[in-house]
Motif scaffolding. Structure first.
Motif, PDB file in Angstrom:
ATOM      1  N   UNK A 173       0.928  -1.125   0.174  1.00  0.00           N
ATOM      2  CA  UNK A 173      -0.021  -0.158   0.066  1.00  0.00           C
ATOM      3  C   UNK A 173       0.658   1.229  -0.017  1.00  0.00           C
ATOM      4  N   UNK A 174       0.482   2.336  -0.722  1.00  0.00           N
ATOM      5  CA  UNK A 174       1.316   3.365  -0.785  1.00  0.00           C
ATOM      6  C   UNK A 174       1.340   4.329   0.518  1.00  0.00           C
ATOM      7  N   UNK A 175       2.216   4.967   0.858  1.00  0.00           N
ATOM      8  CA  UNK A 175       2.255   6.013   1.868  1.00  0.00           C
ATOM      9  C   UNK A 175       0.912   6.702   1.802  1.00  0.00           C
ATOM     10  N   UNK A 176       0.511   6.862   3.289  1.00  0.00           N
ATOM     11  CA  UNK A 176      -0.623   7.761   3.449  1.00  0.00           C
ATOM     12  C   UNK A 176      -1.777   6.954   3.256  1.00  0.00           C
ATOM     13  N   UNK A 177      -1.824   6.067   2.596  1.00  0.00           N
ATOM     14  CA  UNK A 177      -3.028   5.001   2.860  1.00  0.00           C
ATOM     15  C   UNK A 177      -3.445   4.391   4.071  1.00  0.00           C
ATOM     16  N   UNK A 178      -4.873   4.442   4.332  1.00  0.00           N
ATOM     17  CA  UNK A 178      -5.171   4.215   5.562  1.00  0.00           C
ATOM     18  C   UNK A 178      -4.932   2.593   6.182  1.00  0.00           C
ATOM     19  N   UNK A 179      -4.423   1.681   4.900  1.00  0.00           N
ATOM     20  CA  UNK A 179      -4.319   0.371   5.189  1.00  0.00           C
ATOM     21  C   UNK A 179      -2.718   0.256   5.002  1.00  0.00           C
ATOM     22  N   UNK A 180      -2.060   1.202   5.142  1.00  0.00           N
ATOM     23  CA  UNK A 180      -0.439   1.068   4.775  1.00  0.00           C
ATOM     24  C   UNK A 180       0.130   0.187   5.800  1.00  0.00           C
ATOM     25  N   UNK A 181      -0.387   0.246   7.042  1.00  0.00           N
ATOM     26  CA  UNK A 181       0.251  -0.674   8.197  1.00  0.00           C
ATOM     27  C   UNK A 181      -0.223  -2.129   8.169  1.00  0.00           C
ATOM     28  N   UNK A 182      -1.150  -2.446   7.545  1.00  0.00           N
ATOM     29  CA  UNK A 182      -1.579  -3.808   7.733  1.00  0.00           C
ATOM     30  C   UNK A 182      -1.062  -4.724   6.687  1.00  0.00           C
ATOM     31  N   UNK A 183      -1.249  -5.876   7.272  1.00  0.00           N
ATOM     32  CA  UNK A 183      -0.539  -7.132   6.369  1.00  0.00           C
ATOM     33  C   UNK A 183      -1.318  -8.280   6.540  1.00  0.00           C
ATOM     34  N   UNK A 184      -1.538  -8.893   5.362  1.00  0.00           N
ATOM     35  CA  UNK A 184      -2.371  -9.864   5.167  1.00  0.00           C
ATOM     36  C   UNK A 184      -1.416 -11.156   5.557  1.00  0.00           C
ATOM     37  N   UNK A 185      -1.774 -12.205   6.396  1.00  0.00           N
ATOM     38  CA  UNK A 185      -0.940 -13.073   6.947  1.00  0.00           C
ATOM     39  C   UNK A 185      -1.886 -14.332   7.009  1.00  0.00           C
ATOM     40  N   UNK A 186      -1.120 -15.488   6.681  1.00  0.00           N
ATOM     41  CA  UNK A 186       0.477 -15.710   6.045  1.00  0.00           C
ATOM     42  C   UNK A 186       0.709 -14.995   4.857  1.00  0.00           C
ATOM     43  N   UNK A 187       1.869 -14.527   4.662  1.00  0.00           N
ATOM     44  CA  UNK A 187       2.490 -13.762   3.332  1.00  0.00           C
ATOM     45  C   UNK A 187       3.612 -14.509   3.258  1.00  0.00           C
ATOM     46  N   UNK A 188       4.020 -15.323   2.006  1.00  0.00           N
ATOM     47  CA  UNK A 188       5.043 -15.975   1.862  1.00  0.00           C
ATOM     48  C   UNK A 188       5.960 -15.196   0.752  1.00  0.00           C
ATOM     49  N   UNK A 189       6.932 -15.843   0.223  1.00  0.00           N
ATOM     50  CA  UNK A 189       7.714 -15.130  -0.966  1.00  0.00           C
ATOM     51  C   UNK A 189       6.838 -14.932  -2.068  1.00  0.00           C
TER      52      UNK A 189
END
Length: 368
Positions: A173-189
């Motif tokens: 997510x780009x800088x400033x997006x409200x979901x910028x700090x969220x991560x979909x887990x699990x996330x592999x390579x």
């Protein structure tokens, strides 16, 4: 944020190879299967799901390239209401077959939920998962409202939902997006390739603009197949995923000992589709029910029109019909579906098609 604002990210150098299928035997293009976990009259959903598991294992042995399951709700003749759950089960019982959704109906789900589900599937079965996405609800309006529970985004917001899902899959997510700090887990390579599914021009054009692979539902929208594929190719922009367009089409194909036997099987699917369009879906009727049904003139016309998009007959005739369709549409891959009554008849239909193309022999040779 519109779809044009998004960049489609791949899964590394192998992204395009993960999308493009492998033709086996004498088939001029890859052959795959779309399965609906068909529940026929007289069968239970448990029996239908067991039959789908058997079919996936046989499809792998026969040499089909990929095996997709569809999301439908409120349809007694279809047991695949949750593709991620079914795909996890199928993945545990196969080893090399590509598995995917044909598709997940994105408006029914939060993009983060889909990213987590398919991230988990990719972690369980790395390099074998496809994420096919559709913009229709896959059900009637009342059921769609119950699924969404107050969410207002629908088919018109599909490009925005797709962009959000893609960012969750890629973690960018780009800088400033409200979901910028969220991560979909699990996330592999890596992450599953995203496909867009459609039966009209909307998803075709969107897939082209984003440089994504496109799957068209020829089996229930045959009149739109060539216009949609032409639109996809003319709209295509190379991306990190694909350098050139890649399109598959879903096609109803029924093989049996001869044309009358195949047509008799297919009439079950035709009556099931007629009942669905009439708003009275049910289990797939038996061939006897389809033969005895009192069709009105309008219903008979509907069935005749439906049969125009079906490839059926003895195995060789089916192979010839599929090749004629491939040449006419320019499809890069064919995904066959046999939504007919009777698990044995369905399994045999796919087996006869594989036999007609020598798929089984090619698999044996490759493992020798």
């Amino acid at each position: 944020m519109t779809s044009e604002d998004q960049q489609t990210h791949g899964t590394g150098p192998g992204a395009e190879a993960a999308i493009r299928g492998t033709a086996r035997g004498t088939a001029p293009a890859p052959l795959s299967i779309l399965d609906l976990a068909t529940v026929g009259s007289g069968y239970t959903p448990a029996e239908a799901l067991a039959a789908t598991t058997t079919l996936a294992r046989e499809a792998e042995r026969w040499g089909y390239h990929r095996f997709w399951v569809a999301e439908h709700h409120g349809m007694p003749g279809v047991a695949s209401s949750s593709p991620p759950v079914l795909l996890a089960h199928l993945g545990a019982r196969t080893t090399t077959l590509r598995l995917g959704s044909g598709g997940v109906m994105l408006p029914n789900h939060a993009p983060l939920t889909v990213a987590e589900q398919f991230g988990l599937l990719e972690a369980l079965h790395p390099g074998r998962i496809d994420l096919g996405l559709g913009r229709a609800p896959g059900t009637d309006p009342a059921t769609a409202r119950a699924l969404r529970r107050g969410r207002t985004d629908g088919p018109d917001e599909f490009p925005q939902q797709l962009a959000e899902l893609t960012h969750f899959l890629d973690g960018d997510f780009p800088a400033g997006h409200p979901y910028r700090g969220l991560t979909a887990v699990p996330k592999g390579e890596g992450r599953p390739p995203v496909w867009l599914l459609g039966s009209s021009g909307f998803s075709a054009q969107l897939a082209g603009r984003l440089g994504l692979p496109f799957a068209f539902a020829h089996h229930f929208s045959g009149a739109n197949t060539i216009p949609a594929l032409d639109l996809y190719r003319s709209s295509f922009r190379p991306s990190a995923v694909l350098s050139e367009p890649y399109a598959l089409i879903g096609v109803t194909a029924v093989a049996a000992d001869d044309e009358p036997a195949a047509r008799r099987l297919a009439r079950s699917a035709a009556l099931a589709m007629l009942r669905l369009r009439r708003g009275t879906p049910g289990p797939i009727p038996t061939p006897e029910e389809a033969e005895e049904y009192p069709y009105s003139p309008a219903e008979a016309d509907f069935v005749d029109t439906w049969f125009e998009n079906v490839v059926l007959g003895a195995p060789g005739r089916v192979a010839d019909g599929l090749e004629a369709l491939r040449k006419r549409t320019g499809a890069d891959e064919l995904m066959v579906t046999s939504h007919v009554h009777g698990h044995e008849a369905r399994l045999r239909s796919y087996g006869l098609i594989a036999e007609a193309y020598g798929l089984t022999a090619s698999v044996a040779e490759a493992s020798a």
